[in-house]
Design a protein around this motif. Structure first.
Motif, PDB file in Angstrom:
ATOM      1  N   PRO A 163      27.439  92.525  32.945  1.00 37.75           N
ATOM      2  CA  PRO A 163      26.635  91.367  32.508  1.00 37.75           C
ATOM      3  C   PRO A 163      25.265  91.287  33.166  1.00 37.75           C
ATOM      4  O   PRO A 163      24.377  90.596  32.655  1.00 37.75           O
ATOM      5  CB  PRO A 163      27.500  90.168  32.903  1.00 37.75           C
ATOM      6  CG  PRO A 163      28.889  90.712  33.003  1.00 37.75           C
ATOM      7  CD  PRO A 163      28.739  92.112  33.510  1.00 37.75           C
ATOM      8  N   LYS A 164      25.062  91.977  34.278  1.00 34.98           N
ATOM      9  CA  LYS A 164      23.773  91.943  34.960  1.00 34.98           C
ATOM     10  C   LYS A 164      22.797  92.996  34.425  1.00 34.98           C
ATOM     11  O   LYS A 164      21.651  93.073  34.877  1.00 34.98           O
ATOM     12  CB  LYS A 164      23.974  92.154  36.469  1.00 34.98           C
ATOM     13  CG  LYS A 164      24.693  91.004  37.160  1.00 34.98           C
ATOM     14  CD  LYS A 164      24.737  91.224  38.665  1.00 34.98           C
ATOM     15  CE  LYS A 164      25.383  90.036  39.376  1.00 34.98           C
ATOM     16  NZ  LYS A 164      25.384  90.217  40.854  1.00 34.98           N
ATOM     17  N   LEU A 165      23.241  93.780  33.467  1.00 36.29           N
ATOM     18  CA  LEU A 165      22.428  94.884  32.964  1.00 36.29           C
ATOM     19  C   LEU A 165      21.186  94.382  32.216  1.00 36.29           C
ATOM     20  O   LEU A 165      21.276  93.523  31.333  1.00 36.29           O
ATOM     21  CB  LEU A 165      23.256  95.757  32.023  1.00 36.29           C
ATOM     22  CG  LEU A 165      22.533  96.956  31.399  1.00 36.29           C
ATOM     23  CD1 LEU A 165      22.189  97.980  32.468  1.00 36.29           C
ATOM     24  CD2 LEU A 165      23.383  97.578  30.294  1.00 36.29           C
ATOM     25  N   ILE A 166      20.032  94.939  32.565  1.00 34.78           N
ATOM     26  CA  ILE A 166      18.794  94.724  31.814  1.00 34.78           C
ATOM     27  C   ILE A 166      18.620  95.934  30.902  1.00 34.78           C
ATOM     28  O   ILE A 166      18.514  97.069  31.370  1.00 34.78           O
ATOM     29  CB  ILE A 166      17.592  94.568  32.763  1.00 34.78           C
ATOM     30  CG1 ILE A 166      17.756  93.298  33.601  1.00 34.78           C
ATOM     31  CG2 ILE A 166      16.284  94.532  31.980  1.00 34.78           C
ATOM     32  CD1 ILE A 166      16.807  93.214  34.780  1.00 34.78           C
ATOM     33  N   TYR A 167      18.635  95.702  29.602  1.00 34.91           N
ATOM     34  CA  TYR A 167      18.687  96.756  28.598  1.00 34.91           C
ATOM     35  C   TYR A 167      17.407  96.672  27.768  1.00 34.91           C
ATOM     36  O   TYR A 167      17.188  95.705  27.047  1.00 34.91           O
ATOM     37  CB  TYR A 167      19.920  96.538  27.733  1.00 34.91           C
ATOM     38  CG  TYR A 167      20.290  97.620  26.743  1.00 34.91           C
ATOM     39  CD1 TYR A 167      21.434  98.382  26.923  1.00 34.91           C
ATOM     40  CD2 TYR A 167      19.544  97.831  25.581  1.00 34.91           C
ATOM     41  CE1 TYR A 167      21.825  99.339  25.986  1.00 34.91           C
ATOM     42  CE2 TYR A 167      19.917  98.784  24.646  1.00 34.91           C
ATOM     43  CZ  TYR A 167      21.066  99.529  24.860  1.00 34.91           C
ATOM     44  OH  TYR A 167      21.451 100.481  23.913  1.00 34.91           O
ATOM     45  N   ALA A 205      14.191  87.035  36.407  1.00 41.61           N
ATOM     46  CA  ALA A 205      15.105  86.103  35.732  1.00 41.61           C
ATOM     47  C   ALA A 205      16.541  86.332  36.187  1.00 41.61           C
ATOM     48  O   ALA A 205      17.303  85.369  36.395  1.00 41.61           O
ATOM     49  CB  ALA A 205      14.993  86.272  34.217  1.00 41.61           C
ATOM     50  N   ARG A 206      16.922  87.592  36.370  1.00 41.15           N
ATOM     51  CA  ARG A 206      18.286  87.896  36.811  1.00 41.15           C
ATOM     52  C   ARG A 206      18.540  87.374  38.223  1.00 41.15           C
ATOM     53  O   ARG A 206      19.642  86.914  38.541  1.00 41.15           O
ATOM     54  CB  ARG A 206      18.537  89.407  36.755  1.00 41.15           C
ATOM     55  CG  ARG A 206      19.997  89.777  36.965  1.00 41.15           C
ATOM     56  CD  ARG A 206      20.211  91.263  36.916  1.00 41.15           C
ATOM     57  NE  ARG A 206      19.682  91.947  38.089  1.00 41.15           N
ATOM     58  CZ  ARG A 206      19.853  93.242  38.344  1.00 41.15           C
ATOM     59  NH1 ARG A 206      20.522  94.005  37.477  1.00 41.15           N
ATOM     60  NH2 ARG A 206      19.355  93.781  39.424  1.00 41.15           N
ATOM     61  N   ALA A 207      17.511  87.449  39.068  1.00 37.64           N
ATOM     62  CA  ALA A 207      17.664  86.923  40.424  1.00 37.64           C
ATOM     63  C   ALA A 207      17.941  85.421  40.399  1.00 37.64           C
ATOM     64  O   ALA A 207      18.630  84.891  41.275  1.00 37.64           O
ATOM     65  CB  ALA A 207      16.397  87.217  41.235  1.00 37.64           C
ATOM     66  N   ARG A 208      17.437  84.745  39.376  1.00 38.51           N
ATOM     67  CA  ARG A 208      17.629  83.300  39.249  1.00 38.51           C
ATOM     68  C   ARG A 208      18.933  82.941  38.542  1.00 38.51           C
ATOM     69  O   ARG A 208      19.595  81.979  38.906  1.00 38.51           O
ATOM     70  CB  ARG A 208      16.437  82.704  38.497  1.00 38.51           C
ATOM     71  CG  ARG A 208      16.398  81.188  38.482  1.00 38.51           C
ATOM     72  CD  ARG A 208      15.151  80.657  37.800  1.00 38.51           C
ATOM     73  NE  ARG A 208      15.141  80.927  36.365  1.00 38.51           N
ATOM     74  CZ  ARG A 208      14.354  81.806  35.771  1.00 38.51           C
ATOM     75  NH1 ARG A 208      13.495  82.528  36.493  1.00 38.51           N
ATOM     76  NH2 ARG A 208      14.401  81.992  34.464  1.00 38.51           N
ATOM     77  N   THR A 209      19.292  83.724  37.511  1.00 36.99           N
ATOM     78  CA  THR A 209      20.437  83.363  36.664  1.00 36.99           C
ATOM     79  C   THR A 209      21.670  84.223  36.884  1.00 36.99           C
ATOM     80  O   THR A 209      22.778  83.832  36.497  1.00 36.99           O
ATOM     81  CB  THR A 209      20.050  83.483  35.182  1.00 36.99           C
ATOM     82  OG1 THR A 209      19.826  84.870  34.866  1.00 36.99           O
ATOM     83  CG2 THR A 209      18.791  82.682  34.869  1.00 36.99           C
ATOM     84  N   GLY A 210      21.477  85.403  37.458  1.00 39.10           N
ATOM     85  CA  GLY A 210      22.598  86.324  37.633  1.00 39.10           C
ATOM     86  C   GLY A 210      22.939  87.116  36.387  1.00 39.10           C
ATOM     87  O   GLY A 210      23.891  87.899  36.383  1.00 39.10           O
ATOM     88  N   ARG A 211      22.140  86.981  35.338  1.00 41.46           N
ATOM     89  CA  ARG A 211      22.422  87.658  34.076  1.00 41.46           C
ATOM     90  C   ARG A 211      21.292  88.603  33.686  1.00 41.46           C
ATOM     91  O   ARG A 211      20.121  88.333  33.951  1.00 41.46           O
ATOM     92  CB  ARG A 211      22.622  86.636  32.943  1.00 41.46           C
ATOM     93  CG  ARG A 211      23.801  85.693  33.131  1.00 41.46           C
ATOM     94  CD  ARG A 211      24.038  84.866  31.880  1.00 41.46           C
ATOM     95  NE  ARG A 211      22.850  84.111  31.500  1.00 41.46           N
ATOM     96  CZ  ARG A 211      22.539  82.907  31.964  1.00 41.46           C
ATOM     97  NH1 ARG A 211      23.307  82.330  32.872  1.00 41.46           N
ATOM     98  NH2 ARG A 211      21.450  82.283  31.558  1.00 41.46           N
ATOM     99  N   GLY A 212      21.666  89.679  33.016  1.00 42.56           N
ATOM    100  CA  GLY A 212      20.682  90.581  32.443  1.00 42.56           C
ATOM    101  C   GLY A 212      20.253  90.087  31.072  1.00 42.56           C
ATOM    102  O   GLY A 212      20.607  88.988  30.652  1.00 42.56           O
TER     103      GLY A 212
END
Length: 328
Positions: free
Chosen positions: A139-143, A208-215
């Motif tokens: 779920p943390k993947l940035i694609y 954004a991931r650092a803030r939300t935990g999501r990619g």
């Protein structure tokens, strides 16, 4: 030795993406340029190459950098084109058309922060390598997907190459000599700007991931990026409601003087971007009085009297060589 090793291990902050792992599933230019930027900033980039053949640009030469004797490889070498956008990368040769190749990538996926690919939309879904599948595994993947025309819309299924998008999206219309044919830019600038835009979007996604935990899924398209980089020329047409006036060569539609002028043995370029610089230019040409001429006092007046002013400048610049003007 221990103290020295410890110093090497310490993060001095000069490589902000140190510790970030990137899976590079791109080929040719826009994607590899994007991932190379990430590597230059410290990320660990793993480039996935098709077995045997690899990235198309490995064969785009000459020139080639010859293989070293120690490599044991034969052939012309590695193309300069390929090397220009693939430094700071590790290489992994596998075929995701084979189940074992897909299994290997799925096994690697939990350790991956960023995946960049440039296949046609929906191509990777049949190999279970699409965003929906991989984000469920990580779920943390940035694609990031790079295509010619985006993931949706009527042109989405089309392949896109730099020169095609330059022609379609206005860049060739504004590139070339006044009254001459449209020409492509000397370097594949649409690919390169798309790589830059995509790397910038990836940086934002990391924040954004650092803030939300999501990619998230990034949809980058050559066509979108090319239209965006038309910048002030596109804005001028939208504001004026008039069709763009086309190619200007080295000149500028909104600034005068701002182009190359002939000399005895070539050309040199002049840029009088504001009234102060125009005054300095006038002094350099030995025509300080031009700065006070009512036809040329402001840029708007100089644009209105472009032909007259440029003709006057040209009469003077032809009197010296290029080097003499550069040293003046």
């Amino acid at each position: 030795m221990a103290a020295s090793a410890k110093a090497v291990e310490e993060d001095d902050g000069k490589l902000p993406l140190k510790g970030v792992r990137v899976l590079d599933m791109t080929r040719v230019l826009a994607g590899p340029y994007c991932t190379q930027i990430l590597g230059d900033l410290g990320a660990e980039v793993i480039k996935v190459d098709a077995p045997v053949r690899g990235d198309d640009t490995r064969a785009w030469g000459p020139p080639y950098a010859p293989y070293s004797k120690e490599s044991g490889l034969t052939g012309p070498g590695e193309s300069a084109y390929y090397l220009s956008v693939n430094r700071n990368k590790k290489s992994l040769a596998l075929s995701f058309q084979h189940p074992s190749g897909v299994a290997a990538l799925h096994k690697l996926l939990p350790t991956i922060d960023i995946l960049v690919e440039n296949y046609l939309p929906n191509t990777l879904a049949k190999y279970n390598l699409d965003y929906a599948t991989l984000s469920a595994l990580n779920p943390k993947l940035i694609y990031a997907s790079i295509t010619g025309y985006g993931q949706t819309g009527p042109y989405a299924p089309r392949a896109g190459y730099d020169v095609m998008v330059e022609a379609e999206m206005g860049l060739m219309h504004i590139t070339g000599s006044r009254g001459g044919p449209a020409v492509k830019v000397g370097v594949a600038v649409t690919d390169l700007t798309t790589g830059l835009y995509t790397s910038n979007a990836i940086m934002a996604a990391l924040l954004a991931r650092a803030r939300t935990g999501r990619g998230q899924h990034i949809d980058a398209a050559l066509s979108d990026c090319q239209v965006a980089t038309l910048s002030n020329l596109a804005s001028s047409s939208l504001v004026s409601g008039e069709r763009d006036s086309g190619r200007w060569g080295t000149a500028h539609p909104s600034i005068v003087p701002y182009r190359a002028f002939p000399t005895k043995d070539g050309e040199f370029l002049v840029g009088g971007g504001n009234d102060r610089l125009f005054g300095i230019l006038c002094e350099g040409l030995g025509k300080g009085e031009w700065a006070g001429d009512e036809r040329f006092r402001t840029n708007a007046e100089r644009v209105a009297n472009r032909v007259v002013l440029e003709g006057m400048i040209e009469e003077i610049t032809r009197g010296r060589t290029t080097q003499e003007w550069l040293e003046a």
